[in-house]
Motif scaffolding. Structure first.
Motif, PDB file in Angstrom:
ATOM      1  N   SER A  82      -1.428 -25.505 -15.584  1.00 14.41           N
ATOM      2  CA  SER A  82      -0.577 -24.790 -14.651  1.00 14.41           C
ATOM      3  C   SER A  82       0.165 -25.713 -13.693  1.00 14.41           C
ATOM      4  O   SER A  82       0.374 -25.370 -12.522  1.00 14.41           O
ATOM      5  CB  SER A  82      -1.407 -23.765 -13.859  1.00 14.41           C
ATOM      6  OG  SER A  82      -1.918 -22.771 -14.710  1.00 14.41           O
ATOM      7  N   GLY A  83       0.578 -26.852 -14.172  1.00 17.33           N
ATOM      8  CA  GLY A  83       1.406 -27.752 -13.364  1.00 17.33           C
ATOM      9  C   GLY A  83       0.774 -28.057 -12.020  1.00 17.33           C
ATOM     10  O   GLY A  83      -0.409 -28.401 -11.933  1.00 17.33           O
TER      11      GLY A  83
ATOM     12  N   ASP B  77      -1.264 -15.478 -10.388  1.00 20.25           N
ATOM     13  CA  ASP B  77      -1.807 -16.826 -10.590  1.00 20.25           C
ATOM     14  C   ASP B  77      -1.766 -17.274 -12.040  1.00 20.25           C
ATOM     15  O   ASP B  77      -1.891 -18.453 -12.340  1.00 20.25           O
ATOM     16  CB  ASP B  77      -3.250 -16.851 -10.084  1.00 20.25           C
ATOM     17  CG  ASP B  77      -4.066 -15.720 -10.681  1.00 20.25           C
ATOM     18  OD1 ASP B  77      -3.845 -14.554 -10.284  1.00 20.25           O
ATOM     19  OD2 ASP B  77      -4.896 -15.997 -11.566  1.00 20.25           O
ATOM     20  N   THR B  78      -1.606 -16.305 -12.958  1.00 22.29           N
ATOM     21  CA  THR B  78      -1.610 -16.682 -14.377  1.00 22.29           C
ATOM     22  C   THR B  78      -0.190 -16.894 -14.914  1.00 22.29           C
ATOM     23  O   THR B  78       0.021 -16.922 -16.127  1.00 22.29           O
ATOM     24  CB  THR B  78      -2.306 -15.601 -15.238  1.00 22.29           C
ATOM     25  OG1 THR B  78      -1.564 -14.375 -15.108  1.00 22.29           O
ATOM     26  CG2 THR B  78      -3.738 -15.373 -14.809  1.00 22.29           C
ATOM     27  N   LEU B  79       0.762 -17.056 -14.000  1.00 24.40           N
ATOM     28  CA  LEU B  79       2.177 -17.124 -14.394  1.00 24.40           C
ATOM     29  C   LEU B  79       2.472 -18.195 -15.457  1.00 24.40           C
ATOM     30  O   LEU B  79       3.291 -17.994 -16.345  1.00 24.40           O
ATOM     31  CB  LEU B  79       3.036 -17.341 -13.143  1.00 24.40           C
ATOM     32  CG  LEU B  79       4.547 -17.269 -13.297  1.00 24.40           C
ATOM     33  CD1 LEU B  79       4.974 -15.976 -13.973  1.00 24.40           C
ATOM     34  CD2 LEU B  79       5.210 -17.369 -11.928  1.00 24.40           C
ATOM     35  N   PHE B  80       1.768 -19.324 -15.368  1.00 25.89           N
ATOM     36  CA  PHE B  80       1.994 -20.374 -16.371  1.00 25.89           C
ATOM     37  C   PHE B  80       1.571 -19.918 -17.770  1.00 25.89           C
ATOM     38  O   PHE B  80       1.999 -20.468 -18.764  1.00 25.89           O
ATOM     39  CB  PHE B  80       1.232 -21.657 -16.000  1.00 25.89           C
ATOM     40  CG  PHE B  80       1.939 -22.501 -14.977  1.00 25.89           C
ATOM     41  CD1 PHE B  80       2.896 -23.433 -15.382  1.00 25.89           C
ATOM     42  CD2 PHE B  80       1.661 -22.371 -13.625  1.00 25.89           C
ATOM     43  CE1 PHE B  80       3.546 -24.221 -14.437  1.00 25.89           C
ATOM     44  CE2 PHE B  80       2.302 -23.150 -12.675  1.00 25.89           C
ATOM     45  CZ  PHE B  80       3.259 -24.087 -13.080  1.00 25.89           C
ATOM     46  N   GLY B  81       0.735 -18.902 -17.809  1.00 23.59           N
ATOM     47  CA  GLY B  81       0.259 -18.421 -19.108  1.00 23.59           C
ATOM     48  C   GLY B  81       1.069 -17.253 -19.642  1.00 23.59           C
ATOM     49  O   GLY B  81       0.727 -16.672 -20.679  1.00 23.59           O
ATOM     50  N   ALA B  82       2.146 -16.883 -18.941  1.00 25.10           N
ATOM     51  CA  ALA B  82       2.984 -15.769 -19.399  1.00 25.10           C
ATOM     52  C   ALA B  82       3.858 -16.263 -20.540  1.00 25.10           C
ATOM     53  O   ALA B  82       4.803 -17.014 -20.332  1.00 25.10           O
ATOM     54  CB  ALA B  82       3.834 -15.235 -18.255  1.00 25.10           C
TER      55      ALA B  82
ATOM     56  N   ILE C 214       8.508 -20.108 -13.062  1.00 23.53           N
ATOM     57  CA  ILE C 214       7.636 -21.172 -12.592  1.00 23.53           C
ATOM     58  C   ILE C 214       7.871 -22.483 -13.350  1.00 23.53           C
ATOM     59  O   ILE C 214       7.692 -23.566 -12.806  1.00 23.53           O
ATOM     60  CB  ILE C 214       6.144 -20.765 -12.646  1.00 23.53           C
ATOM     61  CG1 ILE C 214       5.297 -21.650 -11.744  1.00 23.53           C
ATOM     62  CG2 ILE C 214       5.596 -20.768 -14.059  1.00 23.53           C
ATOM     63  CD1 ILE C 214       5.556 -21.420 -10.276  1.00 23.53           C
ATOM     64  N   ASN C 215       8.280 -22.383 -14.641  1.00 21.25           N
ATOM     65  CA  ASN C 215       8.444 -23.614 -15.415  1.00 21.25           C
ATOM     66  C   ASN C 215       9.739 -23.625 -16.229  1.00 21.25           C
ATOM     67  O   ASN C 215       9.927 -24.470 -17.091  1.00 21.25           O
ATOM     68  CB  ASN C 215       7.226 -23.827 -16.321  1.00 21.25           C
ATOM     69  CG  ASN C 215       6.996 -22.627 -17.220  1.00 21.25           C
ATOM     70  OD1 ASN C 215       7.845 -21.737 -17.316  1.00 21.25           O
ATOM     71  ND2 ASN C 215       5.857 -22.604 -17.880  1.00 21.25           N
ATOM     72  N   SER C 216      10.579 -22.604 -15.970  1.00 24.49           N
ATOM     73  CA  SER C 216      11.896 -22.509 -16.614  1.00 24.49           C
ATOM     74  C   SER C 216      11.852 -22.418 -18.132  1.00 24.49           C
ATOM     75  O   SER C 216      12.847 -22.630 -18.812  1.00 24.49           O
ATOM     76  CB  SER C 216      12.787 -23.692 -16.203  1.00 24.49           C
ATOM     77  OG  SER C 216      12.911 -23.713 -14.809  1.00 24.49           O
TER      78      SER C 216
END
Ligand code: ANZ
Ligand code: ZN
Length: 855
Positions: A391-392, A262-267, A323-325
């Protein structure tokens, strides 16, 4: 025999000669087979198993006696309850523990084993426990380890034993590799040395194939909870996802394991372990080269501070966050371990403390993606729950409820899968030592060159292959064949000392420089052999297997110690396996107890057992005996050896004393003064029974009640392993009887029957003094009657001026009048009628009525 005949004890003796009595009964018990159930025909089998000891140290210490006695009391109790109790004893005498001891005292392990065996067995026998000595075993006996080797072969055949070059724990002092379970805080479990990391060819057991079974089985067994928790933690199930990141300007994907998809946007960056194969691509990069050297040194030292100080290097490459390229940098750092997950992570510095520290140190981007309150994100990561931000599309989702949703949403793009990871590692089984069962495998270079493996030969199809991903085993095992001509006997050699890393002239093919070998590696007469496949010259494995393999199946062998054709008799096994109860130390939570469970599950899958898949349905962990507030150890000089106490006070006294120290689960502190007190009690019981006038029957209801109360209390306490309170209740009952003029035969009999599990010799002697037939230990455990207990209760009626104003139960029927008055005054009903009045007179009819005359 008439009651009249029994009404007087024959010999009135005042002193109890424990030495003579104990030795005599031990001999008679053995002669008459009192503790030898017929394993084939037993009607009510009860397999009372306790952990067998390493006979390495200076012999038995009272800690061992404590453990064995507790188990023995349980066994005796069950035997008196009518079970066919099978209680065997043996020695776990192979392996590092015993070898290190032999090395320390400069004795050959094989010769030392013989000495230790004799000493141990003599000492154990002096305690007088109810063992079936026809069934004892020693793990270093070729008749035993032949089957240990057979088990190894069975595991190999099913794809569960394999050889691999792996980074391992190496103890420079024991000069051998260790299993993960044997490394405690970076130190050798055995000798305390700092463990080093090395890459070595090793035999492994695929225990990880059973991770889920081992976890699930815990819910079905009756074990001390803390031991279950320790196993759960060790197995370490962790649910999350594998997410794939494309490496920029390449075809390569980097897969990471995360529990927080769930924290993928923060990677904001990826980190790979220095040992990750992808690192090879960046070898030309000078900074990377330099870093790898540094980290190798840290790893070699297995530096415990490495965890704290996170150092790393930028690889020069980037990856794409699916997730966001976005392009994020790939770093190399040794806080990411190669042997966990995929050896690579997505770093989320806003929410993982390790990543946070790393990001701060190297100035990497930190993005908060989970809403937090009260956490200063400039100081630390927020690892808690909350709603997603930054997180979009995912903004506003709740964590962790939506974790699965999150995985699904990215997996639609083909970049993520749900994945469960376990901390459990495969069991490293080989040891570069002398004192163990040689691993029964043969390596043939020419077969390996022709790329043949046992799994390709016809034999494989005859065997149930349990390991599902056999392809890797096939390749790894090319050239290896099991030697089924067992046992592969351990030869007597003079140069048995561990060699450590020293290279011998005769290094095995397939090994690389630096491979440690066992002392057997210097003995061509041992390792030179012929290939079972092609008949050409081949070489035996010279490593031996881990002690924990010996001890993970011994309870199967106990039931068939004389069987020459199988590890254990299947028919007898149906009756006796698994053991009814297992008692032992909780310190074996993750080693022995996990390995034994693993092997039993393999046996089940191999069809060697049919109706169970847990070896110990009931495990009871006992406490430890300490001395002067510390665990007994040679270095502290506080080891208590039982011999002098057995000699001076007798085994019965020592046993009862140890059991009186505290609840069996807690252990206790050994004190000389305490043992004297217990000795006085044992002697008093002797005097009471031999010195009293014995009459035929108990008639009065209070005496009856006391007797049944004692039976009930002791029965329940022994059943619950509360041996200390059981003894206290026997003492209370003794006190009650000792105040009387005479004691009935039934009472004397009951007293000694209750005491029999604790003091087996003296009670047996009294049993025969009272002219009872057979052994007290096979007599039936006294039954209690709740009604009789209640009849003995004394109810006092309290009157005020002759009118009943209250009643109460009097615990002690012989309580004084003052005491009875005191209790009466506490009764509110009575208080009401005494208020404002003057007591003129009090009349007490003992045990019945208390009358206040007031005005
Ligand atoms: C992103 C993330 C964000 C993570 C976050 C945690 C918190 P357990 O629970 O022990 O399984 N990890 C994965 N593989 C690793 C390795 N080989 N060496 C070191 N760390 C590794 O831990 C799983 C978490 O540990 C994973 O989830 C990963 O960091 C890290 F807010 O991924 B996490
Ligand atoms: Zn060959």
């Amino acid at each position: 025999m008439t009651d009249a005949h029994k009404s007087k004890i024959k010999n009135q003796r005042s002193t109890y000669a424990h030495q003579e009595v104990e030795a005599r009964w031990q001999e008679i018990w053995e002669e008459k087979g009192v503790y030898q159930p017929d394993l084939k025909s037993a009607k009510r089998p009860y397999y009372n198993l306790h952990m067998f000891p390493y006979p390495s140290a200076e012999g038995l210490h009272v800690g061992n006696v404590y453990a064995f006695t507790g188990a023995d009391i349980h066994g005796r109790f069950k035997r008196q309850q009518g079970y066919d109790v099978f209680q065997p004893f043996g020695l776990d005498g192979f392996g590092i523990h015993s070898e290190n001891y032999a090395l320390k005292i400069g004795s050959h392990p094989m010769e030392q084993a013989e000495k230790s065996e004799k000493r141990f067995y003599d000492q154990v026998k002096s305690i007088g426990s109810g063992y079936d000595w026809r069934h004892s075993l020693e793990t270093y006996d070729p008749d035993y380890y032949r089957w240990t080797q057979w088990i190894f072969v069975e595991l190999f055949k099913s794809g569960l034993a394999y050889r691999q070059n792996v980074p391992v724990n190496f103890c420079p002092s024991c000069m051998t590799v260790l299993a993960d379970e044997q490394v405690i805080d970076g130190q050798c479990e055995r000798c305390g040395s700092q463990v080093e990391k090395r890459d070595l060819d090793q035999w492994m057991f695929r225990i990880t194939e059973y991770a889920e079974d081992l976890l699930e089985g815990l819910d079905r067994i009756n074990w001390t909870e803390k031991v279950k928790i320790a196993q759960r933690n060790w197995i370490g199930k962790s649910e999350g996802a594998k997410i794939s990141f494309r490496v920029v300007d390449s075809e390569a994907d980097l897969s990471v394991f995360t529990t927080r998809p769930d924290t993928l946007f923060g990677a904001t960056f990826l980190v790979v372990s220095p040992e990750h194969p992808i690192v090879e691509r960046w070898n030309d990069n000078l900074g990377v080269k330099d870093y790898l050297k540094k980290s190798a040194i840290r790893a070699e030292k297995a530096d415990p501070h490495a965890e704290k100080e996170k150092i790393g290097v930028f690889s020069g490459a980037y990856a794409i966050n699916p997730i966001n390229s976005q392009q994020i940098p790939i770093w190399i750092a040794d806080y990411v371990l190669m042997n966990y997950g995929t050896g690579a992570i997505m770093a989320v510095p806003g929410h993982d403390q390790r990543d946070f520290e790393f990001a701060r140190k190297y100035g990497l981007e930190i993005i908060q993606v989970v809403e937090s309150e009260g956490v200063d994100l400039s100081k630390e990561a927020y690892a808690g729950e909350g709603r997603l931000i930054n997180s979009g599309d995912w903004n506003g989702l709740e964590v962790p409820r939506q974790k699965i949703e999150v995985v699904k949403s990215i997996s639609e793009k083909g970049r993520a899968d749900k994945y469960t990871n376990y901390h459990l590692r495969d069991w490293l089984i080989s040891r570069q030592r002398y004192w163990g069962p040689p691993i029964p495998m043969i390596y043939c270079e020419s077969c390996a060159k022709n790329c043949k493996s046992w799994f390709d030969s016809s034999q494989a199809s005859n065997h149930k292959v349990l390991f599902k991903r056999l392809d890797s085993a096939r390749e790894q095992m090319a050239g290896w064949y099991p030697d089924e001509n067992l046992p592969v006997e351990l030869p007597f050699i003079e140069d048995y000392k561990p060699l450590g890393n020293s290279l011998t002239g005769s290094l095995q093919s397939g090994s690389q420089a630096g491979q440690a070998t066992s002392p057997l590696g210097n003995h061509p007469e041992f390792y030179e052999t012929t290939c079972p496949e092609c008949g050409g010259a081949a070489r035996r494995e010279t490593d031996v297997s881990d002690t924990f393999l010996d001890s993970s199946w011994y309870f199967y062998r106990y039931i068939s110690t004389n069987d020459k054709t199988s590890a254990w008799d299947q028919e007898v096994g149906k009756k006796w396996l698994p053991p009814t109860i297992y008692t032992g130390g909780a310190e074996h939570s993750v080693l022995h107890l996990l390995y034994a469970r693993f092997l039993t599950k393999v046996f089940k899958d191999l069809g060697l057992v049919s109706d169970f898949d847990e070896p110990f349905p009931y495990f009871y962990a006992h406490g430890l005996i300490i001395k002067d507030g510390a665990k007994m150890s040679k270095s502290k000089g506080n080891v208590v050896v039982p011999d002098k106490y057995v000699k001076k006070f007798g085994a019965d006294t020592l046993r009862a004393y140890l059991m009186f120290l505290g609840p069996f689960s807690m252990g206790g502190d050994f004190r000389d003064s305490g043992i004297e007190g217990m000795n006085r009690f044992i002697k008093r019981v002797w005097t009471l029974v031999t010195g009293q006038t014995i009459v035929s029957k108990v008639t009065d209801s209070i005496a009856k009640s006391e007797m049944h109360k004692a039976i009930k209390g002791v029965t329940e306490d022994i059943d619950g392993f509360h041996f200390n309170t059981a003894i206290a209740k026997i003492m209370t009952y003794y006190n009650f009887l000792s105040k009387r003029e005479d004691v009935s035969l039934e009472e004397a009999k009951t007293l000694i029957q209750l005491l029999a599990p604790f003091a087996p010799h003296m009670t047996e002697e009294l049993w025969s003094e009272l002219d009872y037939e057979g052994s007290i230990h096979t007599s039936s455990w006294p039954a209690y009657d709740n009604a009789a207990i209640e009849k003995g209760v004394t109810v006092i009626a309290v009157q005020v001026n002759g009118k009943l104003r209250g009643t109460f139960e009097l615990a002690d029927p012989e309580a004084s009048q003052e005491e009875v008055e005191r209790i009466a005054h506490e009764d509110p009903g009575v208080q009401n009628h005494l208020e404002g009045k003057t007591i003129r007179k009090v009349i007490y009819v003992p045990g019945k009525i208390l009358n206040f005359v007031v005005s």
